[in-house]
Design a protein around this motif. Sequence first.
Motif, PDB file in Angstrom:
ATOM      1  N   UNK A 147       5.470  77.932  86.854  1.00  9.04           N
ATOM      2  CA  UNK A 147       4.330  78.052  85.941  1.00  9.04           C
ATOM      3  C   UNK A 147       4.786  78.364  84.515  1.00  9.04           C
ATOM      4  N   UNK A 148       5.876  79.124  84.370  1.00  6.52           N
ATOM      5  CA  UNK A 148       6.388  79.410  83.025  1.00  6.52           C
ATOM      6  C   UNK A 148       6.826  78.118  82.344  1.00  6.52           C
ATOM      7  N   UNK A 149       7.582  77.274  83.068  1.00  5.71           N
ATOM      8  CA  UNK A 149       8.076  76.038  82.448  1.00  5.71           C
ATOM      9  C   UNK A 149       6.925  75.076  82.159  1.00  5.71           C
ATOM     10  N   UNK A 150       5.937  75.036  83.056  1.00  5.06           N
ATOM     11  CA  UNK A 150       4.784  74.163  82.837  1.00  5.06           C
ATOM     12  C   UNK A 150       4.021  74.600  81.589  1.00  5.06           C
ATOM     13  N   UNK A 151       3.821  75.919  81.436  1.00  3.53           N
ATOM     14  CA  UNK A 151       3.119  76.430  80.257  1.00  3.53           C
ATOM     15  C   UNK A 151       3.915  76.139  78.990  1.00  3.53           C
ATOM     16  N   UNK A 152       5.255  76.269  79.063  1.00  2.00           N
ATOM     17  CA  UNK A 152       6.056  76.017  77.863  1.00  2.00           C
ATOM     18  C   UNK A 152       6.006  74.533  77.487  1.00  2.00           C
ATOM     19  N   UNK A 165      -1.546  72.014  86.576  1.00  2.00           N
ATOM     20  CA  UNK A 165      -1.658  73.271  87.332  1.00  2.00           C
ATOM     21  C   UNK A 165      -2.231  72.987  88.720  1.00  2.00           C
ATOM     22  N   UNK A 166      -3.305  72.168  88.751  1.00  2.00           N
ATOM     23  CA  UNK A 166      -3.916  71.840  90.048  1.00  2.00           C
ATOM     24  C   UNK A 166      -2.891  71.161  90.954  1.00  2.00           C
ATOM     25  N   UNK A 167      -2.122  70.225  90.368  1.00  2.00           N
ATOM     26  CA  UNK A 167      -1.142  69.481  91.163  1.00  2.00           C
ATOM     27  C   UNK A 167       0.060  70.347  91.563  1.00  2.00           C
ATOM     28  N   UNK A 168       0.194  71.529  90.945  1.00  2.00           N
ATOM     29  CA  UNK A 168       1.238  72.468  91.363  1.00  2.00           C
ATOM     30  C   UNK A 168       0.700  73.415  92.436  1.00  2.00           C
ATOM     31  N   UNK A 169      -0.606  73.766  92.317  1.00  2.00           N
ATOM     32  CA  UNK A 169      -1.200  74.702  93.273  1.00  2.00           C
ATOM     33  C   UNK A 169      -1.402  74.018  94.632  1.00  2.00           C
ATOM     34  N   UNK A 170      -1.807  72.732  94.619  1.00  2.00           N
ATOM     35  CA  UNK A 170      -2.050  72.020  95.894  1.00  2.00           C
ATOM     36  C   UNK A 170      -0.816  72.070  96.806  1.00  2.00           C
ATOM     37  N   UNK A 171       0.401  71.694  96.310  1.00  2.00           N
ATOM     38  CA  UNK A 171       1.559  71.775  97.219  1.00  2.00           C
ATOM     39  C   UNK A 171       1.821  73.196  97.727  1.00  2.00           C
ATOM     40  N   UNK A 204       6.481  76.824  68.534  1.00  2.00           N
ATOM     41  CA  UNK A 204       7.873  76.647  68.966  1.00  2.00           C
ATOM     42  C   UNK A 204       8.450  77.974  69.445  1.00  2.00           C
ATOM     43  N   UNK A 205       8.069  79.083  68.752  1.00  2.00           N
ATOM     44  CA  UNK A 205       8.561  80.402  69.180  1.00  2.00           C
ATOM     45  C   UNK A 205       8.023  80.718  70.574  1.00  2.00           C
ATOM     46  N   UNK A 206       6.709  80.474  70.781  1.00  5.61           N
ATOM     47  CA  UNK A 206       6.122  80.717  72.113  1.00  5.61           C
ATOM     48  C   UNK A 206       6.869  79.892  73.172  1.00  5.61           C
ATOM     49  N   UNK A 207       7.115  78.615  72.851  1.00  2.34           N
ATOM     50  CA  UNK A 207       7.825  77.735  73.789  1.00  2.34           C
ATOM     51  C   UNK A 207       9.218  78.280  74.093  1.00  2.34           C
ATOM     52  N   UNK A 208       9.919  78.715  73.036  1.00  3.65           N
ATOM     53  CA  UNK A 208      11.294  79.206  73.216  1.00  3.65           C
ATOM     54  C   UNK A 208      11.305  80.495  74.037  1.00  3.65           C
ATOM     55  N   UNK A 209      10.306  81.383  73.803  1.00  3.77           N
ATOM     56  CA  UNK A 209      10.255  82.636  74.562  1.00  3.77           C
ATOM     57  C   UNK A 209      10.015  82.336  76.047  1.00  3.77           C
ATOM     58  N   UNK A 210       9.077  81.407  76.315  1.00  2.89           N
ATOM     59  CA  UNK A 210       8.829  81.017  77.710  1.00  2.89           C
ATOM     60  C   UNK A 210      10.074  80.380  78.320  1.00  2.89           C
ATOM     61  N   UNK A 211      10.745  79.522  77.540  1.00  4.01           N
ATOM     62  CA  UNK A 211      11.972  78.887  78.028  1.00  4.01           C
ATOM     63  C   UNK A 211      13.043  79.922  78.334  1.00  4.01           C
ATOM     64  N   UNK A 212      13.152  80.942  77.452  1.00  6.08           N
ATOM     65  CA  UNK A 212      14.163  81.988  77.656  1.00  6.08           C
ATOM     66  C   UNK A 212      13.830  82.803  78.903  1.00  6.08           C
ATOM     67  N   UNK A 213      12.521  83.071  79.149  1.00  4.06           N
ATOM     68  CA  UNK A 213      12.199  83.837  80.366  1.00  4.06           C
ATOM     69  C   UNK A 213      12.481  83.004  81.614  1.00  4.06           C
ATOM     70  N   UNK A 214      12.281  81.689  81.498  1.00  8.72           N
ATOM     71  CA  UNK A 214      12.633  80.807  82.620  1.00  8.72           C
ATOM     72  C   UNK A 214      14.125  80.919  82.927  1.00  8.72           C
ATOM     73  N   UNK A 215      14.957  80.784  81.872  1.00 10.96           N
ATOM     74  CA  UNK A 215      16.412  80.856  82.067  1.00 10.96           C
ATOM     75  C   UNK A 215      16.792  82.239  82.613  1.00 10.96           C
ATOM     76  N   UNK A 216      16.134  83.294  82.089  1.00 12.32           N
ATOM     77  CA  UNK A 216      16.409  84.651  82.567  1.00 12.32           C
ATOM     78  C   UNK A 216      16.138  84.791  84.058  1.00 12.32           C
ATOM     79  N   UNK A 217      14.961  84.273  84.495  1.00 12.95           N
ATOM     80  CA  UNK A 217      14.617  84.349  85.921  1.00 12.95           C
ATOM     81  C   UNK A 217      15.622  83.579  86.767  1.00 12.95           C
ATOM     82  N   UNK A 218      16.054  82.426  86.235  1.00 16.19           N
ATOM     83  CA  UNK A 218      16.988  81.606  87.011  1.00 16.19           C
ATOM     84  C   UNK A 218      18.355  82.296  87.129  1.00 16.19           C
TER      85      UNK A 218
END
Lengths: 116, 207
Positions: free
Chosen positions: B77-82, A36-42, B105-119
């Motif tokens: 941030x969504x993809x990083x969290x997933x 997260x830090x390395x994403x916020x810095x850029x 895995x469900x949390x990961x898939x939901x985040x992945x789906x929102x990523x694809x949705x945004x894209x």
Amino acid sequence: MSQHSAGAAGHGHGHHEEHEDHGSLKAYVIGFIISIVLTVIPLLVVFQTSMNKTGVIITIITMAVIQLIVQLFFFMHIREGEGPKYNVMALIVGLFIVVVIVAGSVWIMSFNSVVQ
Amino acid sequence: MQHAIDNGHSQHAAGSHDHGHHDQESMKVLGFWIFLVTDCLLFGTLFATYVVLKGHVDGGPTGKELFEIPGFVAETFILLTSSFTSGLAVLAMNKGKVNQLIGWLIVTAVLGASFVGLEINEFVNMVNEGAKISTSAFLTAFFTLVGTHGLHVSVGLIWMIGLMVQLKMRGITPVTRRKITVISLYWHFLDVVWIFLFTIVYLMGVM
């Protein structure tokens, strides 16, 4: 922290258990926070500072490369597992080819006055 | 092909005096690492194409005009969290907690789906503004590069749903364990590729 990961892998080996993915919760949380830090810095560098363009590009690409390394160690556990690290060798060869392709393409195309 | 795998397997087994079945699973994880390296090469060529062509807008819109900052920051941030939650899924698997594993895995898939949705939303908006894949060399390279990554995430989602069904039916076995290990590697890999898309395409595009 990577020392800790290696220690966990060694532990798994000693007890002859499953030797894949012995990352700890702590390793994942630390990796996540660093990422997260390395994403916020850029983001701050691009939108909040008045650094010149070359400086910004060097900074954000450096942050991306550091994040790549952090995720390889903290999330993908590249050092774990027994035996020779064939995955690391393959990855190094792959990254070398990627750098050659990208840098080589940019370099050679910068000489082409018709394209540029 | 099969012969080569068996050869590698028997050598490895002789070296480490391990169970045959287990070793074969770890050989498959190594095989997946090699697939990821070849996928790196695919993205490397697409990145090279993009970097070379990004100035060639042919009078059409530039990245600075097209990219919406809140959109791609949210996607990042969504993809990083997933990626993080897929790691938590592996931790749950190591503890043998199958329901917790499926939950993450469900949390990961939901985040992945929102990523694809945004894209998809981003792509539709761009096309509506007249920035189609055929508009300029820059946009051809952009849609190919970002679209290939989005396709990888979409395939990963279908794969992940299939694995959840398999986990429900079979529980955590050496085979499902290897499959979860492999998909989490795939998911982390996609996040790493996105970091470079975020930096080289989006951040350098809006500068």
